[in-house]
Design a protein around this motif. Structure first.
Motif, PDB file in Angstrom:
ATOM      1  N   MET A 123       6.371 -32.394 -13.392  1.00 32.75           N
ATOM      2  CA  MET A 123       7.565 -33.252 -13.530  1.00 32.75           C
ATOM      3  C   MET A 123       8.420 -33.112 -12.290  1.00 32.75           C
ATOM      4  O   MET A 123       8.759 -32.012 -11.883  1.00 32.75           O
ATOM      5  CB  MET A 123       8.392 -32.774 -14.736  1.00 32.75           C
ATOM      6  CG  MET A 123       7.978 -33.424 -16.015  1.00 32.75           C
ATOM      7  SD  MET A 123       8.234 -35.214 -15.964  1.00 32.75           S
ATOM      8  CE  MET A 123      10.005 -35.299 -16.065  1.00 32.75           C
ATOM      9  N   ALA A 124       8.785 -34.250 -11.739  1.00 35.51           N
ATOM     10  CA  ALA A 124       9.523 -34.207 -10.473  1.00 35.51           C
ATOM     11  C   ALA A 124      10.871 -33.515 -10.625  1.00 35.51           C
ATOM     12  O   ALA A 124      11.301 -32.789  -9.739  1.00 35.51           O
ATOM     13  CB  ALA A 124       9.723 -35.612  -9.940  1.00 35.51           C
TER      14      ALA A 124
ATOM     15  N   LEU B 115      10.794 -29.755 -10.253  1.00 34.63           N
ATOM     16  CA  LEU B 115      10.458 -29.401  -8.864  1.00 34.63           C
ATOM     17  C   LEU B 115      11.671 -29.601  -7.967  1.00 34.63           C
ATOM     18  O   LEU B 115      11.941 -28.793  -7.068  1.00 34.63           O
ATOM     19  CB  LEU B 115       9.303 -30.283  -8.370  1.00 34.63           C
ATOM     20  CG  LEU B 115       7.922 -30.024  -8.960  1.00 34.63           C
ATOM     21  CD1 LEU B 115       6.948 -31.095  -8.485  1.00 34.63           C
ATOM     22  CD2 LEU B 115       7.410 -28.646  -8.575  1.00 34.63           C
ATOM     23  N   ILE B 116      12.402 -30.704  -8.201  1.00 34.65           N
ATOM     24  CA  ILE B 116      13.574 -30.996  -7.379  1.00 34.65           C
ATOM     25  C   ILE B 116      14.627 -29.902  -7.576  1.00 34.65           C
ATOM     26  O   ILE B 116      15.196 -29.386  -6.605  1.00 34.65           O
ATOM     27  CB  ILE B 116      14.157 -32.387  -7.726  1.00 34.65           C
ATOM     28  CG1 ILE B 116      13.199 -33.483  -7.248  1.00 34.65           C
ATOM     29  CG2 ILE B 116      15.527 -32.580  -7.103  1.00 34.65           C
ATOM     30  CD1 ILE B 116      13.627 -34.882  -7.625  1.00 34.65           C
TER      31      ILE B 116
ATOM     32  N   LYS C 286      13.683 -26.746  -5.854  1.00 38.67           N
ATOM     33  CA  LYS C 286      13.814 -26.830  -4.402  1.00 38.67           C
ATOM     34  C   LYS C 286      15.282 -26.731  -3.990  1.00 38.67           C
ATOM     35  O   LYS C 286      15.620 -26.105  -2.993  1.00 38.67           O
ATOM     36  CB  LYS C 286      13.208 -28.158  -3.918  1.00 38.67           C
ATOM     37  CG  LYS C 286      13.179 -28.314  -2.419  1.00 38.67           C
ATOM     38  CD  LYS C 286      12.157 -27.424  -1.774  1.00 38.67           C
ATOM     39  CE  LYS C 286      12.189 -27.604  -0.271  1.00 38.67           C
ATOM     40  NZ  LYS C 286      11.456 -26.561   0.423  1.00 38.67           N
ATOM     41  N   ILE C 287      16.158 -27.359  -4.790  1.00 43.72           N
ATOM     42  CA  ILE C 287      17.585 -27.315  -4.473  1.00 43.72           C
ATOM     43  C   ILE C 287      18.086 -25.882  -4.520  1.00 43.72           C
ATOM     44  O   ILE C 287      18.798 -25.421  -3.619  1.00 43.72           O
ATOM     45  CB  ILE C 287      18.392 -28.207  -5.442  1.00 43.72           C
ATOM     46  CG1 ILE C 287      18.067 -29.683  -5.202  1.00 43.72           C
ATOM     47  CG2 ILE C 287      19.886 -27.974  -5.271  1.00 43.72           C
ATOM     48  CD1 ILE C 287      18.705 -30.616  -6.205  1.00 43.72           C
TER      49      ILE C 287
ATOM     50  N   LYS D 159      16.324 -23.159  -4.247  1.00 43.35           N
ATOM     51  CA  LYS D 159      15.680 -22.358  -3.214  1.00 43.35           C
ATOM     52  C   LYS D 159      16.333 -22.605  -1.855  1.00 43.35           C
ATOM     53  O   LYS D 159      16.494 -21.697  -1.053  1.00 43.35           O
ATOM     54  CB  LYS D 159      14.184 -22.721  -3.140  1.00 43.35           C
ATOM     55  CG  LYS D 159      13.340 -21.665  -2.450  1.00 43.35           C
ATOM     56  CD  LYS D 159      11.871 -21.791  -2.829  1.00 43.35           C
ATOM     57  CE  LYS D 159      11.155 -22.741  -1.908  1.00 43.35           C
ATOM     58  NZ  LYS D 159       9.690 -22.739  -2.142  1.00 43.35           N
ATOM     59  N   THR D 160      16.694 -23.874  -1.588  1.00 38.51           N
ATOM     60  CA  THR D 160      17.257 -24.219  -0.278  1.00 38.51           C
ATOM     61  C   THR D 160      18.648 -23.650  -0.098  1.00 38.51           C
ATOM     62  O   THR D 160      19.006 -23.194   0.988  1.00 38.51           O
ATOM     63  CB  THR D 160      17.315 -25.744  -0.116  1.00 38.51           C
ATOM     64  OG1 THR D 160      16.030 -26.285  -0.371  1.00 38.51           O
ATOM     65  CG2 THR D 160      17.739 -26.118   1.286  1.00 38.51           C
TER      66      THR D 160
ATOM     67  N   HIS E 146      23.401 -40.457  13.079  1.00 38.74           N
ATOM     68  CA  HIS E 146      22.715 -40.306  11.793  1.00 38.74           C
ATOM     69  C   HIS E 146      22.654 -38.847  11.369  1.00 38.74           C
ATOM     70  O   HIS E 146      22.760 -38.532  10.191  1.00 38.74           O
ATOM     71  CB  HIS E 146      21.287 -40.850  11.883  1.00 38.74           C
ATOM     72  CG  HIS E 146      21.227 -42.333  11.937  1.00 38.74           C
ATOM     73  ND1 HIS E 146      21.765 -43.138  10.967  1.00 38.74           N
ATOM     74  CD2 HIS E 146      20.691 -43.167  12.854  1.00 38.74           C
ATOM     75  CE1 HIS E 146      21.564 -44.403  11.273  1.00 38.74           C
ATOM     76  NE2 HIS E 146      20.913 -44.452  12.410  1.00 38.74           N
ATOM     77  N   ALA E 147      22.466 -37.961  12.363  1.00 35.94           N
ATOM     78  CA  ALA E 147      22.354 -36.533  12.044  1.00 35.94           C
ATOM     79  C   ALA E 147      23.625 -36.024  11.371  1.00 35.94           C
ATOM     80  O   ALA E 147      23.574 -35.082  10.584  1.00 35.94           O
ATOM     81  CB  ALA E 147      22.063 -35.728  13.313  1.00 35.94           C
TER      82      ALA E 147
ATOM     83  N   GLY F  86      25.094 -37.321   9.044  1.00 34.06           N
ATOM     84  CA  GLY F  86      24.990 -37.530   7.606  1.00 34.06           C
ATOM     85  C   GLY F  86      24.194 -36.448   6.898  1.00 34.06           C
ATOM     86  O   GLY F  86      24.156 -36.399   5.679  1.00 34.06           O
ATOM     87  N   GLY F  87      23.543 -35.595   7.689  1.00 39.31           N
ATOM     88  CA  GLY F  87      22.691 -34.562   7.107  1.00 39.31           C
ATOM     89  C   GLY F  87      23.488 -33.407   6.537  1.00 39.31           C
ATOM     90  O   GLY F  87      24.700 -33.307   6.738  1.00 39.31           O
ATOM     91  N   PRO F  88      22.798 -32.493   5.835  1.00 41.43           N
ATOM     92  CA  PRO F  88      23.508 -31.428   5.119  1.00 41.43           C
ATOM     93  C   PRO F  88      24.194 -30.410   6.028  1.00 41.43           C
ATOM     94  O   PRO F  88      25.176 -29.804   5.610  1.00 41.43           O
ATOM     95  CB  PRO F  88      22.409 -30.750   4.299  1.00 41.43           C
ATOM     96  CG  PRO F  88      21.137 -31.121   4.965  1.00 41.43           C
ATOM     97  CD  PRO F  88      21.356 -32.449   5.592  1.00 41.43           C
ATOM     98  N   HIS F  89      23.718 -30.231   7.278  1.00 45.11           N
ATOM     99  CA  HIS F  89      24.376 -29.239   8.141  1.00 45.11           C
ATOM    100  C   HIS F  89      25.793 -29.668   8.493  1.00 45.11           C
ATOM    101  O   HIS F  89      26.690 -28.836   8.598  1.00 45.11           O
ATOM    102  CB  HIS F  89      23.593 -29.046   9.453  1.00 45.11           C
ATOM    103  CG  HIS F  89      22.306 -28.317   9.263  1.00 45.11           C
ATOM    104  ND1 HIS F  89      21.115 -28.942   9.004  1.00 45.11           N
ATOM    105  CD2 HIS F  89      22.023 -26.997   9.290  1.00 45.11           C
ATOM    106  CE1 HIS F  89      20.153 -28.047   8.874  1.00 45.11           C
ATOM    107  NE2 HIS F  89      20.664 -26.859   9.045  1.00 45.11           N
ATOM    108  N   TYR F  90      25.986 -30.964   8.721  1.00 46.49           N
ATOM    109  CA  TYR F  90      27.287 -31.436   9.177  1.00 46.49           C
ATOM    110  C   TYR F  90      28.126 -31.981   8.030  1.00 46.49           C
ATOM    111  O   TYR F  90      29.350 -31.929   8.058  1.00 46.49           O
ATOM    112  CB  TYR F  90      27.101 -32.484  10.281  1.00 46.49           C
ATOM    113  CG  TYR F  90      26.305 -31.910  11.421  1.00 46.49           C
ATOM    114  CD1 TYR F  90      24.956 -32.218  11.589  1.00 46.49           C
ATOM    115  CD2 TYR F  90      26.888 -31.017  12.314  1.00 46.49           C
ATOM    116  CE1 TYR F  90      24.220 -31.654  12.619  1.00 46.49           C
ATOM    117  CE2 TYR F  90      26.160 -30.449  13.343  1.00 46.49           C
ATOM    118  CZ  TYR F  90      24.830 -30.773  13.484  1.00 46.49           C
ATOM    119  OH  TYR F  90      24.102 -30.210  14.490  1.00 46.49           O
TER     120      TYR F  90
END
Lengths: 253, 182
Positions: free
Chosen positions: B1-2, B5-6, B9-10, B12-13, B70-71, B73-77
């Motif tokens: 089941m997705a 897993l999601i 992963k969240i 774990k990250t 675009h970067a 918008g990513g989680p680091h920034y």
């Protein structure tokens, strides 16, 4: 990484966007630390390269490649399991192989429509002539096929990185170039992910540029994107657009 | 089941978001008159702080700057966590973020976009192409193809150098445009 993230985002799986762009950012930061620039601008110079990769750098690069591969496998398992995502990807933005062949679709998108062209494999120049590059292809030509080809190419690219690092020759970083005398012509032809990039240059009698023709593969690929969008619902347009990921500025060349 | 897993992963990250950089006021290239004279703008900034809408215009860039935008918008920034978002129309925007040297083909479009943004507004010129790269005439020169730099076409409040500027540098520039300190 960017494309796979955006494709998730455009199908409302922003989890996919955040995960892939985290991996992308980590890789870019490592490129900056190993090579001095996130996107390796100006690292390839006429006659060779501008920077070296020492032993500890090589070890770091391989370790990152290994970590990335594990994460990409985990994320692919999630993308494959996610029914909603698969439903959006499958049968969307189909470019049939016959149309792709007729209009000359190249690169990753072409390979997802059965256009098996990859000059790294078919006309290999160093270092590809020693690496036996595996081409990833698919027949369906939909967004899902282009996603599958991307995942396959991630694994192949990481394999190539490991092989290239293993075979890094020692010696000078670049050879000095001689001044050109008289009229002469040259051709540069490399594989980009959108297809073959060709630059033809002619130098005139005074040693100045006489003719330059840059060909960006997006130039002939854009019409195929138009073909792919026909008959699809409006919310699928960003998916189709990003599954091709063609260049806006390259078109204008 | 997705789903499971999601979630796995969240967890774990974990959280990778970093603290925002400080506004880099040295990147400012001009002070708007209304800033110092109009108390209302200062009041607006106090209330809305950094929550700005940005309209991006590509005035002939190679898209390297766009990749770094675009970067953000990513989680680091985590730019949305700071209250900054991108607008779909200049009518909704506070900041105009421009890349590229302004190709002649886009000169009119850029001017019209600038005019369409309601006051108060700020312009951030991103990248060496946009800022002229410290060269007379700009990186691509003033000729049949290019206008040279953004400030030749519209008034610019902040210039962020780099080819392309890192996302951190860009964020410091955006914050410099709207920060209350002068």
């Amino acid at each position: 990484m960017g494309d796979l993230g955006y494709l998730g985002n455009d199908a409302a799986l922003s989890f996919g966007f955040m995960q892939f762009w985290r991996l992308r950012e980590t890789w870019l930061r490592q490129s900056a630390s190993l090579f001095g620039h996130r996107y390796l601008f100006d690292r390839i110079v006429p006659g060779g390269v501008a920077c070296d990769l020492n032993e500890s750098g090589q070890v770091e690069l391989i370790a990152s490649a290994d970590r990335l591969e594990i994460e990409v496998c985990e994320l692919k398992a999630i993308y494959d399991e996610h029914a909603g995502l698969q439903d959006r990807f499958a049968h969307t933005g189909v470019v049939k192989p016959a149309m792709a062949a007729r209009l000359g679709l190249t690169g990753l998108a072409g390979r997802a429509s059965a256009q098996a062209w990859d000059i790294r494999a078919q006309f290999p120049q160093a270092p590809y002539d020693q690496l036996d590059v595996n081409m990833a292809t698919a027949r369906k030509g939909d967004v899902l096929a282009r996603v599958e080809v991307r995942f396959a190419e991630v694994h192949e690219s990481l394999r190539l990185i490991r092989e290239i690092v293993k075979r890094l020759p020692s010696g000078a970083l670049h050879t000095p170039l001689e001044t050109v005398h008289g009229v002469c012509e040259g051709l540069g032809w490399v594989a980009g992910w959108r297809g073959e990039v060709l630059v033809a240059v002619r130098i005139g009698a005074e040693g100045k540029l006489d003719r330059v023709h840059p060909h960006d593969p997006s130039w002939q690929n854009w019409p195929l994107l138009e073909v792919g969008t026909l008959g699809n619902i409006v919310p699928d347009f960003p998916l189709i657009n990003k599954s091709f990921n063609l260049s806006y500025s390259g078109q204008d060349l | 089941m997705a789903t499971h897993l999601i979630l796995q992963k969240i967890f774990k990250t974990g959280i990778v978001s970093e603290a925002a950089p400080k506004a880099d006021l040295s990147l400012r290239t001009r002070e708007q008159e209304s800033y110092t004279q109009n108390q209302l703008h200062a009041e607006i900034l106090k209330v809305f702080g950094q929550a700005v809408s940005i309209r991006c215009v590509d005035a002939g860039s190679c898209n390297g700057c766009e990749l770094e935008i675009h970067a953000l918008g990513g989680p680091h920034y985590n730019i949305e966590g700071l209250g900054v978002k991108f607008a779909a129309s200049p009518r909704h925007a506070d900041i105009l973020l421009v890349t590229g040297p302004v190709s002649r083909n886009l000169e009119i479009a850029l001017k019209r976009t600038y005019d369409a943004i309601p006051e108060p507004k700020w312009v951030v010129a991103m990248g060496d192409c946009a800022g002229g790269c410290g060269m007379a005439g700009g990186l691509f020169g003033e000729n049949y193809a290019s206008c040279g730099k953004i400030s030749n076409v519209i008034p610019v409040d902040v210039e962020v150098p780099g080819c392309p500027p890192t996302p951190t540098a860009l964020l410091a520039g955006i914050l410099a445009a709207v920060s209350g300190g002068r």
